[in-house]
Write a protein that holds these residues in place. Structure first.
Motif: not given
Length: 380
Positions: A102-106, A109, A111, A152, A154-155
Motif C-alpha cells: 500500500t502506498c499513500k502520499k508518497s 506510489y 504498488s 506500507r 506512507e509519506r
C-alpha cells in the motif's frame, strides 16, 4: 539458523470490531506489553510470543512481525535500504513470495513497481528457486505455503512486515464441510466470548448450520488451542525453532480438559448441515462433547435453568424478508416459552428484525460478516 534474540515488533491483525477481544486474549497469554491500535494489537515480544499468539488467538486474522523500517523517496534508495533488511532469517531458498503493498502520499506510489523491487532484492539474497507473485494478494486464495510480504509506504516512510501465520487464523483445520453462508471461526469464537457464557449453563445454537458456533464453544470450554491441528507460516522460516514450538504445542495439549462437562447442543432443519456439523466436530476432536440434531427451531427441548442461546440466524439475501420476520418471531416465541431463563445472543444485520423476537437487546459487537455490516446483540 536461529532468529535474532532481541525483541520482535509484533502485530495481530483483527477484523474490525474484534480488536478488543484480541487484546484481552493476548493479555491473558502474557506475550508482552500489548497496545490496541487501528486494525489490531501490537506488542514487542519474543519468538515464543509469536508462536503463542498464532496457536492461541481465537479472534485474530493474522500475526505479522515488522522486520524493517526506513525512509525512501526513489527506487534506487528503496532497493539499497531493502538489501540491509534481515531477509535470510525468514525466507529460505525456493520459497514462493506474495506481496501486499500500500502506498499513500508518497513519491513511490506504484504498488506493483514497489513489489517488483522487493522481489528482486529478496531473490538476490534467498537464491535460486525463489519465486514471486507481484499481483496483490487475496487473503482467501493465497497459497498456504507462500510467504506474504506486507509493505506500507506512507509519506515516504517504508514499513516492511512478514506474515507468520500462513493461512488465515480462522482456518483451524476442522471445517472441511460447510453449509450455506458459512460463518468464520473467528467470528463464531468472538460471539461465544462476547456472550459471557459461564461454561456451566447449557449452550444452544438452534440454527447451527455446519456447527461452527457450538464447536468453538466446546473448544473454549475444554481449553483447546484453536491452532492445535494446523500448520503455520513461521514453520517454514530458516530460523524456525522446532524445539520451542514443540514445547508450546505440548503445553497446550497437556492443559486441555478431556470433557467440558456442560450441555452443548446444535440443531438445524437442514439434514446436510447437521451431517457437516457432525463431521466437523469429529475432526475437531470434540464429537463426544456436542449434541447435533436435525430439527426446526419449534422442536427444541425445553430447559428451565439458565442457559445461553447463541446463533447466526438467516438474513439478507439468504432468505426472503417476510420469511425472516416470521422466523425471528417464531424464535422469540420459542425462547419465551421454552427457555425463560435464557441469555440470547444473535448476529443481526437489522435491529428491526431483533424486535420481532419480543426481547430487549444490547449491542456487544459491531462487525462485518461476509461483507454485510452486522451486530452481535444480546438480551438484557
Amino acid at each position: 539458523m536461529n532468529l535474532p534474540t532481541e525483541k520482535l515488533s509484533c502485530f495481530a491483525i483483527s477484523a474490525p470490531g474484534l480488536e478488543q477481544l484480541t487484546l484481552k486474549e493476548l493479555e491473558r497469554l502474557e506475550v508482552g506489553d500489548v497496545k490496541l491500535v487501528r486494525g489490531g494489537v501490537e506488542w514487542e515480544g519474543t519468538l515464543r510470543s509469536v508462536y503463542m499468539a498464532n496457536l492461541w488467538s481465537r479472534t485474530a486474522s493474522r500475526v505479522v512481525i515488522r522486520i524493517g523500517q526506513f525512509y525512501a523517496s526513489n527506487f534506487a534508495e528503496l532497493e539499497r535500504k531493502a538489501k540491509k533488511v534481515d531477509w535470510a532469517h525468514y525466507i529460505g531458498r525456493g520459497r514462493e513470495l506474495r506481496f501486499k503493498v500500500t502506498c499513500k502520499k508518497s513519491r513511490l506510489y506504484h504498488s506493483d513497481a514497489v513489489a517488483e523491487r522487493f522481489a528482486r532484492v529478496i531473490h538476490g539474497i534467498a537464491g535460486p528457486g525463489t519465486s514471486s507473485v507481484i499481483k496483490d494478494i487475496d487473503d482467501e486464495t493465497a497459497p498456504s505455503d507462500a510467504q506474504i510480504v506486507l509493505v506500507r509506504i506512507e509519506r515516504d516512510q517504508v514499513v516492511i512486515s512478514l506474515d507468520s501465520s500462513g493461512e488465515l487464523l480462522h482456518r483451524r483445520g476442522y471445517r472441511k464441510e460447510i453449509a450455506k453462508a458459512p460463518l468464520r471461526e473467528t467470528i463464531a469464537a468472538a460471539m461465544v466470548l462476547a456472550s459471557g457464557w459461564d461454561m456451566r449453563g447449557p449452550f444452544i445454537d438452534p440454527m447451527c448450520g455446519s456447527g461452527t458456533i457450538p464447536i468453538e464453544a466446546v473448544m473454549i470450554a475444554r481449553k483447546m488451542a484453536p491452532g492445535r491441528s494446523r500448520a503455520f507460516g513461521f514453520q517454514s522460516w530458516p530460523g524456525f525453532d522446532s524445539g520451542l514450538w514443540k514445547r508450546c504445542l505440548d503445553d497446550a495439549l497437556s492443559g486441555e480438559v478431556p470433557l467440558s462437562g456442560v450441555i452443548v447442543r446444535g440443531s438445524d432443519r437442514d439434514a446436510g448441515a447437521i451431517e457437516a456439523a457432525v463431521s466437523n466436530a469429529k475432526r475437531a476432536g470434540i464429537e463426544g462433547d456436542v449434541d447435533f440434531a436435525i430439527g426446526a427451531i419449534s422442536n427444541v427441548e425445553p430447559i428451565s435453568e439458565r442457559c445461553w442461546i447463541v446463533s447466526n440466524p438467516p438474513y439478507g439475501a439468504r432468505i426472503g424478508d417476510s420469511t425472516v420476520r416470521n422466523l425471528y418471531a417464531q424464535m422469540g416465541k420459542v425462547v419465551r416459552e421454552c427457555y425463560p431463563a435464557a441469555t440470547v445472543g444473535l448476529l443481526s444485520p437489522d435491529r428491526g428484525l431483533d424486535r420481532q423476537l419480543g426481547l430487549k437487546f444490547k449491542t456487544r459487537l459491531t462487525l462485518s460478516n461476509g461483507g454485510i455490516p452486522v451486530q452481535f446483540v444480546q438480551s438484557s
